[in-house]
Structure formats: C-alpha cells, structure tokens
Design a protein around this motif. Sequence first.
Motif, PDB file in Angstrom:
ATOM      1  N   ASN A 105       0.834  -1.219   0.000  1.00 22.33           N
ATOM      2  CA  ASN A 105       0.000   0.000   0.000  1.00 22.33           C
ATOM      3  C   ASN A 105       0.863   1.261   0.000  1.00 22.33           C
ATOM      4  O   ASN A 105       0.612   2.189   0.769  1.00 22.33           O
ATOM      5  N   THR A 106       1.883   1.278  -0.807  1.00 26.60           N
ATOM      6  CA  THR A 106       2.815   2.402  -1.006  1.00 26.60           C
ATOM      7  C   THR A 106       3.692   2.729   0.200  1.00 26.60           C
ATOM      8  O   THR A 106       4.439   3.686   0.173  1.00 26.60           O
ATOM      9  N   LYS A 107       3.613   1.933   1.264  1.00 26.80           N
ATOM     10  CA  LYS A 107       4.431   2.176   2.444  1.00 26.80           C
ATOM     11  C   LYS A 107       5.449   1.046   2.594  1.00 26.80           C
ATOM     12  O   LYS A 107       5.141  -0.114   2.346  1.00 26.80           O
ATOM     13  N   THR A 108       6.675   1.389   3.020  1.00 31.95           N
ATOM     14  CA  THR A 108       7.738   0.399   3.185  1.00 31.95           C
ATOM     15  C   THR A 108       7.796  -0.073   4.635  1.00 31.95           C
ATOM     16  O   THR A 108       7.772   0.731   5.571  1.00 31.95           O
ATOM     17  N   TYR A 109       7.870  -1.401   4.796  1.00 35.37           N
ATOM     18  CA  TYR A 109       7.962  -2.037   6.110  1.00 35.37           C
ATOM     19  C   TYR A 109       9.243  -2.870   6.156  1.00 35.37           C
ATOM     20  O   TYR A 109       9.679  -3.396   5.141  1.00 35.37           O
ATOM     21  N   ARG A 110       9.807  -3.009   7.320  1.00 35.59           N
ATOM     22  CA  ARG A 110      11.016  -3.823   7.475  1.00 35.59           C
ATOM     23  C   ARG A 110      10.667  -5.284   7.727  1.00 35.59           C
ATOM     24  O   ARG A 110      11.520  -6.146   7.632  1.00 35.59           O
ATOM     25  N   SER A 111       9.404  -5.567   8.038  1.00 34.38           N
ATOM     26  CA  SER A 111       9.024  -6.908   8.448  1.00 34.38           C
ATOM     27  C   SER A 111       7.771  -7.384   7.722  1.00 34.38           C
ATOM     28  O   SER A 111       6.764  -6.661   7.658  1.00 34.38           O
ATOM     29  N   TRP A 124       0.918 -12.965  13.119  1.00 32.15           N
ATOM     30  CA  TRP A 124       1.289 -14.041  12.210  1.00 32.15           C
ATOM     31  C   TRP A 124       2.786 -13.974  11.963  1.00 32.15           C
ATOM     32  O   TRP A 124       3.372 -12.892  11.976  1.00 32.15           O
ATOM     33  N   SER A 125       3.384 -15.107  11.663  1.00 34.01           N
ATOM     34  CA  SER A 125       4.729 -15.103  11.093  1.00 34.01           C
ATOM     35  C   SER A 125       4.553 -14.615   9.660  1.00 34.01           C
ATOM     36  O   SER A 125       3.794 -15.206   8.883  1.00 34.01           O
ATOM     37  N   GLY A 126       5.227 -13.547   9.300  1.00 35.68           N
ATOM     38  CA  GLY A 126       5.100 -13.011   7.943  1.00 35.68           C
ATOM     39  C   GLY A 126       5.477 -14.016   6.867  1.00 35.68           C
ATOM     40  O   GLY A 126       4.716 -14.224   5.915  1.00 35.68           O
ATOM     41  N   PRO A 127       6.649 -14.673   6.992  1.00 33.06           N
ATOM     42  CA  PRO A 127       6.993 -15.674   5.984  1.00 33.06           C
ATOM     43  C   PRO A 127       5.959 -16.796   5.889  1.00 33.06           C
ATOM     44  O   PRO A 127       5.637 -17.263   4.808  1.00 33.06           O
ATOM     45  N   ARG A 128       5.405 -17.196   7.020  1.00 32.34           N
ATOM     46  CA  ARG A 128       4.392 -18.256   6.990  1.00 32.34           C
ATOM     47  C   ARG A 128       3.107 -17.749   6.331  1.00 32.34           C
ATOM     48  O   ARG A 128       2.508 -18.439   5.507  1.00 32.34           O
TER      49      ARG A 128
END
Length: 138
Positions: A105-111, A124-128
Amino acid sequence: MPLPKLDEIDDLDRQALRVAWREVVPRSAPPRMSQVFMRRVLAFDIQAQIYGGLPKSFLRDLNKVAKGKTTSNKSPSLKPGSRLLREWNGVTYVVDVTEQGFVWNTKTYRSLSKIAHMITGTHWSGPRFFGLSKGAPK
C-alpha cells in the motif's frame, strides 16, 4: 600451463585435461573419470575461481546431508524485485520486495510479520502468512 579458458575445455584431449585438472583442482583426477565429466568439473571449478564458489550456507547444508543429518527448512531468500501475493478473506494482497524492505500500500515495512498483522489483525509469522515457510497456509 595457464588455466584453460572455458571455451577451450571442449578441445582438450585426455592428457591436456589431466594437466589442466592438476592446475585447477590441485590434485590428480580420478583415473577412470570420463573426459565429459572431467570437462564439467573443470568448467565448474574455473568459474568458481573467477566468480566465487558455492555459498557457505549451501556447503554447510551439503556437509550435514553427507553426515546423514537433516538441514533446516529456511525460507528462501527474497531478492529485490520479487513480488508476494496472498489472498485473505477474498482480497488479494500484493507485497513488493525492495532493497529497503517490503512495500505494501505504497508504504515500506522492514518486516513481513508487521504486514501480516496489519492485514489479519492478529499476530502471524510473515513468511508463513505469505507461504514462504513450512506450515504455510494453503
């Protein structure tokens, strides 16, 4: 003899292959190795010397397997330019991988986990969540 160039390996006879082998591999070639296989090994080793060998993590996993141990099922490394898609409650979510992190959504996240939390409202586990690890949602 200088190291052979990759495009010269096909023209070498068995004796020249053995000489090149000792220069590239620093030990004698197995006596019954076929010329075809010698060429493949030489080509790989020459490229490894020029461009670098296999990643250390891969070699570590290879040694574990050789000793009969299992390797961990790590998430694949994501390279900038990759795109992750996940459907959740009938909506498809798209996350782009960049040098700075993950864009949603046009925003950068580190995780990725932060993005998964924002989508689902729960931890949630992001990779999962995005199907990158064992036990990922179907």
